[in-house]
Design an enzyme around this catalytic site. Structure first.
Site, PDB file in Angstrom:
ATOM      1  N   GLY A 187       0.791  -1.220   0.000  1.00  0.00           N
ATOM      2  CA  GLY A 187       0.000   0.000   0.000  1.00  0.00           C
ATOM      3  C   GLY A 187       0.824   1.271   0.000  1.00  0.00           C
ATOM      4  O   GLY A 187       2.030   1.277  -0.282  1.00  0.00           O
TER       5      GLY A 187
ATOM      6  N   LEU B 175       5.904  18.433   7.577  1.00  0.00           N
ATOM      7  CA  LEU B 175       7.078  18.726   8.397  1.00  0.00           C
ATOM      8  C   LEU B 175       8.184  17.698   8.188  1.00  0.00           C
ATOM      9  O   LEU B 175       9.371  18.032   8.190  1.00  0.00           O
ATOM     10  CB  LEU B 175       6.686  18.784   9.873  1.00  0.00           C
ATOM     11  CG  LEU B 175       5.742  19.919  10.271  1.00  0.00           C
ATOM     12  CD1 LEU B 175       5.481  19.897  11.770  1.00  0.00           C
ATOM     13  CD2 LEU B 175       6.296  21.285   9.853  1.00  0.00           C
TER      14      LEU B 175
ATOM     15  N   ILE C  45       3.200  14.935   7.593  1.00  0.00           N
ATOM     16  CA  ILE C  45       3.863  14.682   6.318  1.00  0.00           C
ATOM     17  C   ILE C  45       4.640  15.907   5.847  1.00  0.00           C
ATOM     18  O   ILE C  45       5.792  15.803   5.428  1.00  0.00           O
ATOM     19  CB  ILE C  45       2.830  14.264   5.257  1.00  0.00           C
ATOM     20  CG1 ILE C  45       2.178  12.938   5.656  1.00  0.00           C
ATOM     21  CG2 ILE C  45       3.479  14.133   3.881  1.00  0.00           C
ATOM     22  CD1 ILE C  45       1.007  12.536   4.767  1.00  0.00           C
TER      23      ILE C  45
ATOM     24  N   HIS D  59      20.056   2.673  33.542  1.00  0.00           N
ATOM     25  CA  HIS D  59      20.837   3.911  33.529  1.00  0.00           C
ATOM     26  C   HIS D  59      22.159   3.669  32.807  1.00  0.00           C
ATOM     27  O   HIS D  59      22.821   2.664  33.045  1.00  0.00           O
ATOM     28  CB  HIS D  59      21.123   4.360  34.956  1.00  0.00           C
ATOM     29  CG  HIS D  59      22.010   5.577  35.024  1.00  0.00           C
ATOM     30  ND1 HIS D  59      21.550   6.837  34.715  1.00  0.00           N
ATOM     31  CD2 HIS D  59      23.324   5.713  35.330  1.00  0.00           C
ATOM     32  CE1 HIS D  59      22.545   7.703  34.859  1.00  0.00           C
ATOM     33  NE2 HIS D  59      23.633   7.042  35.225  1.00  0.00           N
TER      34      HIS D  59
ATOM     35  N   GLY E 147      -3.776  17.172   3.738  1.00  0.00           N
ATOM     36  CA  GLY E 147      -4.655  16.114   4.209  1.00  0.00           C
ATOM     37  C   GLY E 147      -4.848  15.031   3.162  1.00  0.00           C
ATOM     38  O   GLY E 147      -4.332  15.126   2.034  1.00  0.00           O
TER      39      GLY E 147
ATOM     40  N   ASP F 275      -7.993   3.947   6.807  1.00  0.00           N
ATOM     41  CA  ASP F 275      -8.271   5.312   6.380  1.00  0.00           C
ATOM     42  C   ASP F 275      -9.706   5.496   5.907  1.00  0.00           C
ATOM     43  O   ASP F 275     -10.176   6.632   5.772  1.00  0.00           O
ATOM     44  CB  ASP F 275      -7.321   5.714   5.247  1.00  0.00           C
ATOM     45  CG  ASP F 275      -5.871   5.827   5.708  1.00  0.00           C
ATOM     46  OD1 ASP F 275      -5.616   5.603   6.904  1.00  0.00           O
ATOM     47  OD2 ASP F 275      -5.005   6.117   4.859  1.00  0.00           O
TER      48      ASP F 275
ATOM     49  N   LYS G 230      10.821   7.588   5.883  1.00  0.00           N
ATOM     50  CA  LYS G 230      11.728   7.357   7.006  1.00  0.00           C
ATOM     51  C   LYS G 230      13.130   7.021   6.518  1.00  0.00           C
ATOM     52  O   LYS G 230      14.118   7.376   7.158  1.00  0.00           O
ATOM     53  CB  LYS G 230      11.216   6.232   7.909  1.00  0.00           C
ATOM     54  CG  LYS G 230       9.817   6.470   8.464  1.00  0.00           C
ATOM     55  CD  LYS G 230       9.609   7.880   8.990  1.00  0.00           C
ATOM     56  CE  LYS G 230       8.154   8.193   9.259  1.00  0.00           C
ATOM     57  NZ  LYS G 230       7.336   8.467   8.050  1.00  0.00           N
TER      58      LYS G 230
ATOM     59  N   ALA H 171      -1.032   3.899   9.831  1.00  0.00           N
ATOM     60  CA  ALA H 171      -0.858   2.508   9.425  1.00  0.00           C
ATOM     61  C   ALA H 171      -1.130   1.549  10.574  1.00  0.00           C
ATOM     62  O   ALA H 171      -1.784   0.505  10.394  1.00  0.00           O
ATOM     63  CB  ALA H 171       0.562   2.298   8.891  1.00  0.00           C
TER      64      ALA H 171
END
Length: 473
Positions: free
Chosen positions: A41, A195, A193, A452, A279, A320, A52, A328
């Site tokens: 998709g 940004l 998207i 830590h 959008g 969607d 990414k 997703a």
């Protein structure tokens, strides 16, 4: 040719292919239809994954250019080989889409290539779906199934006055494949998207101006977190024009002049690319759903019940196509729950814990309620915060911008929302999602070990701070 299945899934994105695999695991005879030549998709092909890949590549470049010297690493000024960068991105996409194909083959799920169109229910109670092959438009197969699950995803929305042209006025898909770094990229829309892709090309040397019609960026995000993210992006050189309504575009050769209004004042900005990311809308057209009388809301989403069944018996919809954020991971979980409920399982998606991430640097991640929502709903709450500037691992990384903020019920201490701006916020939000799904309190997180030095200690400190018990704050 006609085949019969218990379930036909339309769309092989994160909602569709996950649904099909889970259905097969549950013993449902299932097939999947996909119109693309590759599976996965929008997410795998032109959304989550390729963006990414470029975000990581561009961040490596920016780190080498701007931060290596801080760590005592001296190099000549790094140079960009954009074609290699894009080729790597494409290879990441190829491997993952091939991986989806392998998974479907492993589970012996037939993949039918072509466009699916619902024809309606026959006298036997089964649904007929027409499949038009992309290879031969006149080659039509009919698939018969007891149920149909629509998972066709969404497509970008264009500006009312400026249509996409695929060259100058582009969506996210084209912005992932620019043949050169733009001199000046104008981004319409300050959502996730816009940004993210604006960050990619800014790091690689473009001037980037973001035009946002609303008075603030990331309108669904906690204001304190979004405001900090905007300040940080401005320090990186990204320009913002808020309250800006785009009114037109004049093109002259390879350049363009975008006009916009802020209040009663008119402005213009020249650029060589316009990325429109205002959008997305559900991809319902062409499925035959509305022609069969399927109910679609005023917002363009398909109305479904608790089983994700639409107004047409035996036809379901997820992702969607239905109300909620277009994410997703939301589509995947809805698909799993949808097919599990088909087998009688009493499961549900817990939307109160749905995380959202913007993969800028620093990253922004959140789950649950924002402070603004809690105030508007008159829910008494208390807040705890830990700044990364006080975190040992963040200091060692030279990544101290940002914070973790935890919002908890004023009486019960139950966590109502978590908001993070900072390094690896996308990974840190997982702990918050788990805690909220388990109905944990701020003290529950504050009492747990956090190794830590790790960035995760900021989560513990914020949890302790909710009850004024922070040690390092």
């Amino acid at each position: 040719m006609s085949e019969r299945y218990e379930l036909l899934v339309v769309g092989a994105g994160p909602g569709g292919y996950v649904s099909a695999i889970r259905a097969k695991q549950l013993g449902i005879n299932v097939a999947i239809v996909e119109r693309r030549s590759t599976l996965g998709g929008v997410c795998l092909n032109e959304g989550c994954i390729p963006s990414k890949a470029l975000l990581d590549s561009s961040e490596h470049f920016a780190t080498a250019r701007d931060k290596f010297a801080i760590h005592g690493i001296e190099i000549d000024s790094p140079r960009i080989n954009l074609q290699v960068m894009l080729s790597r991105k494409n290879e990441v996409v190829r491997r993952l889409t091939d991986g989806v194909a392998y998974l479907l083959k492993k589970h012996k799920i037939p993949v039918i290539k072509g466009e699916a169109r619902l024809l309606g229910m026959g006298s036997d109670g089964d649904h007929r779906t027409e499949i038009v092959s992309e290879a031969a438009v006149d080659a039509v197969d009919a698939v018969v199934s007891k149920r149909v699950l629509l998972a066709t995803g969404s497509e970008p929305v264009s500006l009312p006055c400026i249509p996409f042209d695929g060259e100058f006025v582009v969506g996210a898909r084209e912005a992932l494949d620019f043949d050169k770094v733009p001199e000046h990229l104008v981004v319409a829309g300050a959502g996730f998207i816009g940004l993210e892709l604006g960050s990619v090309w800014r790091r690689l040397g473009a001037r980037v101006t973001v035009l946002e019609m609303l008075p603030a960026i990331l309108p669904t995000m906690d204001r304190q977190a979004a405001d900090l993210l905007q300040r940080t992006l401005k320090k990186q050189g990204m320009e913002f024009r808020l309250g800006a309504r785009i009114t037109g575009l004049e093109k002259n050769g390879g350049k363009g002049r975008v006009t916009y209004q802020v209040g009663e004042d008119n402005f213009a900005v020249e650029c060589d690319r316009l990325l429109v990311s205002i959008g997305r809308r559900p991809l319902i057209s062409g499925t035959g759903f509305t022609e069969l009388g399927g109910v679609v809301s005023e917002s363009g989403r398909i109305s479904v019940d608790e089983n994700y069944q639409t107004s047409i018996a035996g036809i379901y919809a997820i992702g969607d196509l239905v109300p909620g954020p277009m994410l997703a991971h939301k589509a995947s979980e809805e698909g799993i729950v949808c097919v599990e409920r088909m087998t009688g399982k009493t499961v549900a998606v817990d939307y109160t814990c749905l995380p959202g991430v913007v993969y800028t640097w620093p990253e922004g991640a959140s789950t649950g309620k924002t402070e603004e929502q809690l105030k508007s709903e008159n829910i008494p709450y208390k807040s705890g915060k830990s700044n990364f500037i006080g975190n040992g691992r963040a200091r060692a990384m030279e990544e101290t911008d940002g914070f973790v903020k935890i919002l908890a019920d004023a009486q019960t201490d139950r966590i109502l929302g978590v908001h993070i701006v900072g390094p690896r916020a996308s990974d840190l939000i997982g702990e918050a999602v788990t805690a909220m799904c388990l109905k944990a309190t701020a003290r529950d997180i504050g009492m747990q070990f956090h190794a830590h030095p790790t960035l995760g200690e900021a989560m513990k400190e914020a949890a302790l701070d909710v009850n004024n018990e922070a040690i390092h704050g």
